[in-house]
Design a protein around this motif. Structure first.
Motif, mmCIF file in Angstrom:
data_model
loop_
_atom_site.group_PDB
_atom_site.id
_atom_site.type_symbol
_atom_site.label_atom_id
_atom_site.label_comp_id
_atom_site.label_asym_id
_atom_site.label_seq_id
_atom_site.Cartn_x
_atom_site.Cartn_y
_atom_site.Cartn_z
ATOM 1 N N LEU A 132 0.827 -1.216 0.000
ATOM 2 C CA LEU A 132 0.000 0.000 0.000
ATOM 3 C C LEU A 132 0.856 1.258 0.000
ATOM 4 C CD1 LEU A 132 -2.797 -0.813 2.600
ATOM 5 C CD2 LEU A 132 -3.046 -0.571 0.143
ATOM 6 N N GLY A 133 2.100 1.085 0.374
ATOM 7 C CA GLY A 133 2.979 2.249 0.467
ATOM 8 C C GLY A 133 2.771 3.003 1.755
ATOM 9 N N GLY A 134 2.195 2.342 2.746
ATOM 10 C CA GLY A 134 1.883 3.062 3.974
ATOM 11 C C GLY A 134 2.735 2.657 5.164
ATOM 12 N N LEU A 135 3.680 1.718 4.954
ATOM 13 C CA LEU A 135 4.485 1.248 6.085
ATOM 14 C C LEU A 135 5.512 2.312 6.454
ATOM 15 C CD1 LEU A 135 5.057 -1.199 7.928
ATOM 16 C CD2 LEU A 135 6.841 -1.842 6.309
ATOM 17 N N LEU A 136 5.455 2.747 7.699
ATOM 18 C CA LEU A 136 6.364 3.799 8.120
ATOM 19 C C LEU A 136 7.540 3.244 8.915
ATOM 20 C CD1 LEU A 136 3.822 6.532 9.201
ATOM 21 C CD2 LEU A 136 5.178 6.495 7.127
ATOM 22 N N TRP A 137 7.261 2.294 9.760
ATOM 23 C CA TRP A 137 8.310 1.759 10.640
ATOM 24 C C TRP A 137 7.874 0.393 11.145
ATOM 25 C CZ3 TRP A 137 8.209 0.479 15.893
ATOM 26 C CH2 TRP A 137 9.456 0.313 16.504
ATOM 27 N N ARG A 138 8.846 -0.522 11.345
ATOM 28 C CA ARG A 138 8.483 -1.829 11.900
ATOM 29 C C ARG A 138 9.568 -2.331 12.837
ATOM 30 N NH1 ARG A 138 8.886 -6.560 7.533
ATOM 31 N NH2 ARG A 138 9.929 -7.709 9.198
ATOM 32 N N ASP A 139 9.127 -3.148 13.748
ATOM 33 C CA ASP A 139 10.086 -3.808 14.639
ATOM 34 C C ASP A 139 9.729 -5.285 14.631
ATOM 35 O OD1 ASP A 139 11.605 -4.850 16.637
ATOM 36 O OD2 ASP A 139 11.291 -3.170 18.027
ATOM 37 N N SER A 140 10.526 -6.123 13.906
ATOM 38 C CA SER A 140 10.126 -7.515 13.733
ATOM 39 C C SER A 140 10.298 -8.311 15.023
ATOM 40 C CB SER A 140 10.922 -8.182 12.605
ATOM 41 O OG SER A 140 11.884 -7.338 12.105
ATOM 42 N N LYS A 141 11.215 -7.870 15.912
ATOM 43 C CA LYS A 141 11.416 -8.628 17.154
ATOM 44 C C LYS A 141 10.173 -8.573 18.028
ATOM 45 C CE LYS A 141 16.207 -8.802 18.364
ATOM 46 N NZ LYS A 141 17.248 -7.888 18.829
ATOM 47 N N LYS A 142 9.728 -7.347 18.259
ATOM 48 C CA LYS A 142 8.581 -7.180 19.145
ATOM 49 C C LYS A 142 7.262 -7.315 18.396
ATOM 50 C CE LYS A 142 11.059 -4.227 22.348
ATOM 51 N NZ LYS A 142 11.453 -2.834 22.554
ATOM 52 N N PHE B 283 5.634 -5.321 16.074
ATOM 53 C CA PHE B 283 4.653 -4.276 15.774
ATOM 54 C C PHE B 283 5.146 -3.310 14.703
ATOM 55 C CE2 PHE B 283 6.852 -1.361 18.528
ATOM 56 C CZ PHE B 283 6.970 -1.917 19.790
ATOM 57 N N PHE B 284 4.195 -2.693 14.042
ATOM 58 C CA PHE B 284 4.593 -1.738 13.003
ATOM 59 C C PHE B 284 3.607 -0.566 12.959
ATOM 60 C CE2 PHE B 284 1.999 -4.908 10.840
ATOM 61 C CZ PHE B 284 1.135 -4.143 10.070
ATOM 62 N N ILE B 285 4.049 0.429 12.303
ATOM 63 C CA ILE B 285 3.239 1.652 12.236
ATOM 64 C C ILE B 285 2.867 1.936 10.779
ATOM 65 C CG2 ILE B 285 3.269 4.152 12.601
ATOM 66 C CD1 ILE B 285 5.113 3.629 14.970
ATOM 67 N N VAL B 286 1.595 2.264 10.597
ATOM 68 C CA VAL B 286 1.076 2.465 9.245
ATOM 69 C C VAL B 286 0.533 3.895 9.131
ATOM 70 C CG1 VAL B 286 -0.775 1.811 7.674
ATOM 71 C CG2 VAL B 286 0.568 0.057 8.797
ATOM 72 N N ASN B 287 0.792 4.455 7.997
ATOM 73 C CA ASN B 287 0.278 5.788 7.660
ATOM 74 C C ASN B 287 -1.244 5.851 7.822
ATOM 75 O OD1 ASN B 287 -0.206 8.232 6.533
ATOM 76 N ND2 ASN B 287 1.167 7.908 4.792
ATOM 77 N N GLY B 288 -1.743 6.959 8.278
ATOM 78 C CA GLY B 288 -3.174 7.111 8.527
ATOM 79 C C GLY B 288 -4.038 6.825 7.315
ATOM 80 N N ASP B 289 -3.526 7.165 6.110
ATOM 81 C CA ASP B 289 -4.328 6.955 4.897
ATOM 82 C C ASP B 289 -4.583 5.466 4.651
ATOM 83 O OD1 ASP B 289 -4.124 9.625 4.607
ATOM 84 O OD2 ASP B 289 -2.438 9.534 3.185
ATOM 85 N N ALA B 290 -3.587 4.645 5.040
ATOM 86 C CA ALA B 290 -3.687 3.227 4.719
ATOM 87 C C ALA B 290 -4.456 2.439 5.784
ATOM 88 C CB ALA B 290 -2.288 2.636 4.551
ATOM 89 N N HIS B 291 -4.850 3.111 6.838
ATOM 90 C CA HIS B 291 -5.437 2.413 7.978
ATOM 91 C C HIS B 291 -6.688 1.633 7.592
ATOM 92 C CE1 HIS B 291 -6.672 1.523 12.002
ATOM 93 N NE2 HIS B 291 -7.781 2.237 11.903
ATOM 94 N N GLN B 292 -7.558 2.240 6.810
ATOM 95 C CA GLN B 292 -8.818 1.598 6.468
ATOM 96 C C GLN B 292 -8.580 0.287 5.713
ATOM 97 O OE1 GLN B 292 -11.660 2.851 7.719
ATOM 98 N NE2 GLN B 292 -12.597 0.954 6.990
ATOM 99 N N ASP B 293 -7.723 0.361 4.689
ATOM 100 C CA ASP B 293 -7.398 -0.829 3.902
ATOM 101 C C ASP B 293 -6.778 -1.896 4.777
ATOM 102 O OD1 ASP B 293 -8.290 0.350 1.648
ATOM 103 O OD2 ASP B 293 -6.322 1.134 1.053
ATOM 104 N N MET B 294 -5.907 -1.443 5.662
ATOM 105 C CA MET B 294 -5.205 -2.354 6.547
ATOM 106 C C MET B 294 -6.198 -3.104 7.430
ATOM 107 S SD MET B 294 -2.035 -2.731 6.559
ATOM 108 C CE MET B 294 -1.473 -4.219 7.345
#
Lengths: 303, 451
Positions: B420-430, B432-443
């Protein structure tokens, strides 16, 4: 509009100052009459004045200066910036004023030429004088105003070139080039080598309209275009430029001649001494004799 | 930062937005045709002139051949503007080719202009009735004074020495976009208001005129009448007197309001009443395209961030106060200091560095106009740097996803977010990841499908 005003613009975008140089050589215009050519002076004015009007119409800040030249003199006829302070007059009053001034100018011009003998051929008119006048006016605008419109010159020429004006015209052309003033030319009579060179060097448009009935359409299509828009538009391209020069000694147009190696003066015959800078061509032991030079077209242009 | 911009130059957009019938009615008047023509982009003007004496439509294809490849974008802008203003009418012929022709009314009016020239809309009054007309310089002074007075009243109603003829209702409507008036609180300038003050006079004038026209319907006046009258007004001769009795009732009312803005000066003779257009009115039709204000500047900026303003006007003082600290005031001189605090105050109010710099540049004192640059470079650079300081952190609205049941689900969701092009940051160990507000609905839809 689409162009944001940037911090330092000397020119406001498409505002132009158009100096129109009009040839009113009576010998040319009467010859036109007798040749049964369709374009008489009156008809020409009918087509020409709306052009001035249309340039003034396009932008309130546009300015027009009309300069006329005859055989012996040249002078200002009309200046729109003088009128504008207290609401410029346009329309019938404007036409009447211009025509009246032109008439006065023609009469004055004829008085000047009492000395000249009447000839059957068309005597060239004073293009060099009015070109200089136009450039002087433009320089005055440059120096006296904090903000000025983009200047250009339009020459409407009927009579043939006067080879004796060669040096003066070329100097005017180069100074126009230096101050980046375009010279457009519209030739109504024979092709003019001077104006071909002028437009070529300064980046203006040179045309010789084929159909003189629709002159207005042609004038407004080409010459009403402001300098900025020219970089986006297809404008007529010159078919070829006549780069021939006139010699300094007899003022005849030549395609091959002698050039002084010191000052680049042009002569049609071999001389012992350069009449312009005084260099001696006949020094016995010197290797640097001036020799006939096949003048390439470029050489003159680069001068 | 939200991009708020007062668009003041697009008066013609308002004309273009009129319904077709009203627009056609406007073109009855030669003056309006002329004013509209002057407002067009250069290339569009050129096309009108070129088509003026053509009786048959020109195909879009052959018009495309008029321009060089470089100018194609300008060409498209010009054509769409012409269509929008209904100057060009598109005709589709049998071969499905589009061609354009000029609006017949517009065409004949412009032709008239070319041949007969612009005749003023009405006769000026003879000078034996109107004795003692103001000189042009006096008139210009009057216009600017009146305008300043109006502005001052607009931003702080208490400060103006004399009140303009506008009633408080009108003033309120003008203030609507510029001042925020919460209850129990003194009105404050909004971001728009600050920007408004830094614009040049013509732009400000158009903003007010736009407001004036757009609220005219509430007052029971057809906006078309006002637009045409205003455009007509700009074709009157500067400094000449025109009899008020030649106007319609609507126009007479409008004249009273415009006198309050300094567009016209009203004078009362022994019997007659007349109005004299000022430079503000005659410049109306220029100011659609970018024009150059001929006002004399008054500001000198020194390399030590001191700012000297040779001005007696309260308004100028208020404007300077927007972004500079006023050190002291002499009768004809205001000395200010530009510093970080004063600029931060300006930035908080939504004024940009570019606006401040262009204000300083445009209002440079005649003595330093010749200098290049007019505003010392270290000052302009510093203003820009201070602005950038504030923009070090960019805020993005976003959502945090955590507590994934398994690594597979996490990876799949991550991949989808990346698509979607909305991935802002991720931490694979823990996980969790953060997604851009625009992509939230699709996500969210995606995750729901996964379950």
């Amino acid at each position: 509009m689409d162009n944001e005003s940037t911090l330092s613009t000397i020119y406001s975008e498409d505002v132009s100052l158009m100096v129109v140089i009009l040839d009113i050589n009576p010998l040319f215009w009467t010859s036109v009459n007798s040749n049964t050519n369709s374009l008489t002076f009156t008809k020409f004015m009918d087509q020409f004045l709306p052009l001035l009007n249309s340039v003034l119409l396009l932008n309130q800040l546009n300015e027009i200066v009309l300069i006329a030249h005859g055989i012996n003199s040249c002078g200002y006829i009309y200046n729109s910036s003088m009128e504008n302070r207290r609401g410029g007059k346009r329309g019938p009053a404007f036409f009447a004023e211009v025509s009246e001034k032109l008439k006065e100018f023609m009469e004055a011009d004829c008085l000047h030429r009492k000395g000249a003998k009447s000839t059957s051929t068309i005597v060239p008119s004073l293009l060099s004088g009015s070109l200089s006048l136009a450039l002087c006016y433009i320089q005055r605008v440059f120096r006296s105003r904090p903000i000025y419109p983009r200047p250009r010159i339009l020459c409407l020429q009927g009579s043939p070139d006067g080879p004796e004006q060669y040096v003066a015209v070329m100097n005017a052309i180069f100074s126009a080039q230096r101050s980046s003033v375009l010279i457009d030319s519209c030739v109504l009579g024979l092709n003019s080598a001077f104006l071909q060179q002028a437009s070529h060097i300064t980046g203006g448009v040179y045309i010789k309209p084929q159909q003189l009935d629709g002159l207005f359409q042609c004038l407004s299509m080409v010459f009403a275009t402001d300098v900025q828009s020219r970089s986006f538009l297809q404008l007529p391209k010159p078919a070829g430029v006549d780069f021939r020069a006139s010699c300094f000694c007899h003022k005849t147009t030549i395609s091959m001649g002698y050039i002084c190696s010191v000052c680049l003066s042009i002569f049609c015959k071999r001389h012992k001494k350069c009449s312009t800078c005084g260099s001696d061509f006949n020094r016995p032991n010197s290797n640097s004799k001036s020799s006939p030079v096949q003048k390439s077209k470029r050489k003159l242009d680069d001068r | 930062m939200p991009q708020v911009k007062i668009v003041a130059r697009n008066f013609m957009d308002m004309v273009a937005a009129l319904p077709a019938m009203k627009l056609d009615k406007l073109y009855d008047s030669t003056f309006i045709c002329e004013a509209v023509l002057r407002s067009l982009p250069p290339l569009a003007k050129k096309y009108v002139l070129q088509m003026l004496y053509l009786e048959i439509p020109v195909t879009a294809k052959s018009m495309g051949e008029w321009v060089l490849p470089d100018g194609m974008s300008k060409h498209k802008v010009a054509i769409s503007r012409l269509l929008q203003l209904r100057i060009f009418i598109d005709v589709v012929d049998r071969k499905k080719e589009t061609s354009y022709r000029l609006d017949t009314k517009f065409q004949s009016n412009i032709r008239k202009c070319l041949i007969h020239g612009g005749v003023p809309p009405r006769e000026s009054m003879p000078s034996n009735i109107t004795v003692r007309l103001p000189t042009l310089d006096d008139l210009e002074c009057y216009a600017h004074e009146q305008w300043e007075c109006f502005l001052l009243q607009l931003i702080s109603s208490g400060q103006a020495e004399r009140s303009t003829s506008f009633n408080s209702y009108m003033l309120k409507t003008f203030q609507r976009g510029l001042l925020s008036s919460r209850e129990n609180e003194a009105p404050r300038l909004t971001e728009n208001g600050f920007q408004f003050l830094l614009m040049d006079t013509n732009a400000q004038l158009w903003y007010i005129i736009r407001e004036y026209i757009s609220t005219s319907e509430d007052r029971g006046i057809d906006p078309t009448d006002l637009i045409s009258f205003l455009l007509e007004l700009s074709f009157h001769n500067l400094g000449e007197a025109y009899n008020i009795n030649t106007l319609t009732e609507i126009q007479q009312n409008a004249i009273n309001d415009l006198a309050g803005l300094g567009l016209v000066k009203r004078q009362q003779g022994r019997k007659e009443m007349w109005f004299i257009p000022t430079i503000l009115a005659t410049n109306l039709s220029i100011s659609f395209s970018d024009s150059v204000s001929h006002k004399q500047g008054f500001v000198v900026v020194e390399t030590n961030f001191k700012l000297y303003a040779y001005s007696t006007s309260k308004l100028q003082c208020e404007i300077l106060r927007l972004f500079a600290r006023i050190e002291y005031q002499l009768p004809n001189l205001i000395v200010c200091l530009i510093n970080k605090e004063s600029l931060y105050y300006a930035f908080e109010n939504g004024i940009s560095a570019a606006q401040i710099i262009s204000f300083l540049h445009d209002n440079a004192h005649p003595r330093i106009v010749q200098k290049i640059p007019r505003v010392p470079e270290n000052v302009t650079d510093q203003i820009r740097l201070w602005e950038n300081d504030r923009n070090r952190v960019e805020m993005t609205h976003s959502h945090l996803y955590e507590d994934f049941p398994s690594r597979d689900v996490f990876e799949a969701a991550c991949d989808y977010a990346r698509e979607l092009g909305g991935l802002l940051w991720r931490d694979s160990k823990k996980m969790f990841f953060i997604v851009n507000g625009d992509a939230h609905q699709d996500m969210r839809d995606f995750l729901r499908r996964q379950k």
